[in-house]
Design a protein around this motif. Sequence first.
Motif, PDB file in Angstrom:
ATOM      1  N   ILE A   8       0.876  -1.169   0.000  1.00 46.83           N
ATOM      2  CA  ILE A   8       0.000   0.000   0.000  1.00 46.83           C
ATOM      3  C   ILE A   8       0.910   1.214   0.000  1.00 46.83           C
ATOM      4  CG2 ILE A   8      -1.727   1.328   1.291  1.00 46.83           C
ATOM      5  CD1 ILE A   8      -2.811  -1.357   2.337  1.00 46.83           C
ATOM      6  N   ASP A   9       0.762   2.082  -0.999  1.00 48.58           N
ATOM      7  CA  ASP A   9       1.560   3.317  -0.944  1.00 48.58           C
ATOM      8  C   ASP A   9       0.682   4.551  -0.822  1.00 48.58           C
ATOM      9  OD1 ASP A   9       1.308   3.688  -3.912  1.00 48.58           O
ATOM     10  OD2 ASP A   9       2.951   2.259  -4.018  1.00 48.58           O
ATOM     11  N   THR A  10       0.149   5.062  -1.937  1.00 47.03           N
ATOM     12  CA  THR A  10      -0.726   6.239  -1.766  1.00 47.03           C
ATOM     13  C   THR A  10      -1.969   5.876  -0.957  1.00 47.03           C
ATOM     14  OG1 THR A  10      -1.964   5.799  -3.795  1.00 47.03           O
ATOM     15  CG2 THR A  10      -0.013   7.243  -3.976  1.00 47.03           C
ATOM     16  N   GLY A  11      -2.387   4.620  -1.068  1.00 46.52           N
ATOM     17  CA  GLY A  11      -3.602   4.167  -0.382  1.00 46.52           C
ATOM     18  C   GLY A  11      -4.842   4.342  -1.249  1.00 46.52           C
ATOM     19  N   LEU A  12      -4.647   4.892  -2.447  1.00 43.08           N
ATOM     20  CA  LEU A  12      -5.808   5.187  -3.308  1.00 43.08           C
ATOM     21  C   LEU A  12      -6.505   3.903  -3.774  1.00 43.08           C
ATOM     22  CD1 LEU A  12      -4.207   8.144  -5.294  1.00 43.08           C
ATOM     23  CD2 LEU A  12      -6.102   8.303  -3.662  1.00 43.08           C
ATOM     24  N   THR A  13      -5.722   2.872  -4.091  1.00 47.10           N
ATOM     25  CA  THR A  13      -6.319   1.602  -4.529  1.00 47.10           C
ATOM     26  C   THR A  13      -7.158   1.005  -3.396  1.00 47.10           C
ATOM     27  OG1 THR A  13      -4.367   1.192  -5.890  1.00 47.10           O
ATOM     28  CG2 THR A  13      -5.786  -0.698  -5.446  1.00 47.10           C
ATOM     29  N   MET A  14      -6.595   0.974  -2.207  1.00 45.28           N
ATOM     30  CA  MET A  14      -7.298   0.368  -1.066  1.00 45.28           C
ATOM     31  C   MET A  14      -8.507   1.221  -0.643  1.00 45.28           C
ATOM     32  SD  MET A  14      -7.481  -2.262   0.729  1.00 45.28           S
ATOM     33  CE  MET A  14      -5.970  -3.167   0.550  1.00 45.28           C
ATOM     34  N   GLN A  15      -8.375   2.519  -0.767  1.00 40.56           N
ATOM     35  CA  GLN A  15      -9.502   3.396  -0.426  1.00 40.56           C
ATOM     36  C   GLN A  15     -10.665   3.136  -1.391  1.00 40.56           C
ATOM     37  OE1 GLN A  15      -9.297   7.724  -1.189  1.00 40.56           O
ATOM     38  NE2 GLN A  15      -9.684   7.968   0.969  1.00 40.56           N
ATOM     39  N   TYR A  16     -10.328   3.004  -2.662  1.00 43.80           N
ATOM     40  CA  TYR A  16     -11.355   2.698  -3.656  1.00 43.80           C
ATOM     41  C   TYR A  16     -12.008   1.351  -3.323  1.00 43.80           C
ATOM     42  CZ  TYR A  16     -13.419   0.854  -7.909  1.00 43.80           C
ATOM     43  OH  TYR A  16     -14.286   0.267  -8.794  1.00 43.80           O
ATOM     44  N   LEU A  17     -11.161   0.340  -3.047  1.00 44.04           N
ATOM     45  CA  LEU A  17     -11.670  -1.010  -2.776  1.00 44.04           C
ATOM     46  C   LEU A  17     -12.605  -1.055  -1.565  1.00 44.04           C
ATOM     47  CD1 LEU A  17      -8.812  -3.606  -3.209  1.00 44.04           C
ATOM     48  CD2 LEU A  17     -11.099  -3.664  -4.206  1.00 44.04           C
TER      49      LEU A  17
END
Length: 189
Positions: A100-109
Amino acid sequence: MEREIILSEQQIHDICKDIACKLDTRFEADGVKTPIVIGVLKGSVNFMMDLIREMKTEVMTDYIQVSSYSGTASTGAVILKKDLSLDITGKSIVIVEDVIDTGLTMQYLTGYLKEHHNPKEIIIVSLFDKLYLRKTDLHVDYTGKMLTENKFLVGYGLDYNEISRNVPYVYVAQSEDIKHWDELLKGIK
Ligand code: IMP
Ligand code: MG
């Protein structure tokens, strides 16, 4: 050229045992039966398999796949490529990620899963966390290793254009490696 190893096979094993034990303890305390462990394709597959092998809780598994538009990654444009196959409504779910870096992928998920699948709780596990690159206030429940330097890692699921996922440990990709893989990829085309 000697490889700069970030996580050896033994270290990976220790991390899997540690996080598996914490998850087991948590599920037992909360009386959670058959939580659903969800791997984010494709990078988390190696880690997820080793993690669940160490768990005593009876888990169910599923996978989800997203992709970021590389040209617009900074805007957080993420699209869903493969949805879940199980019904997770009212269930405890564990999302397993590689990095997890920016967290944008996980936030979307997490946003997508809450809105469309209504789980009881979402627990986030990541092998690596590049916290210094974070652009969201995402909370990661269990992290294998925190990273403090911006290095591109490969191996154990992490890839460079699909290459190197099968290496059993994680190491730093050097410019010579990238050059070599670019040449390989040109040959494949
Ligand atoms: P973000 O948190 O949305 O910025 O994106 C995290 C994703 O970027 C991860 O799931 C990986 O697929 C990818 N990624 C980030 N750092 C690395 C790395 O060092 N090696 C390979 N993939 C990476
Ligand atoms: Mg990933």
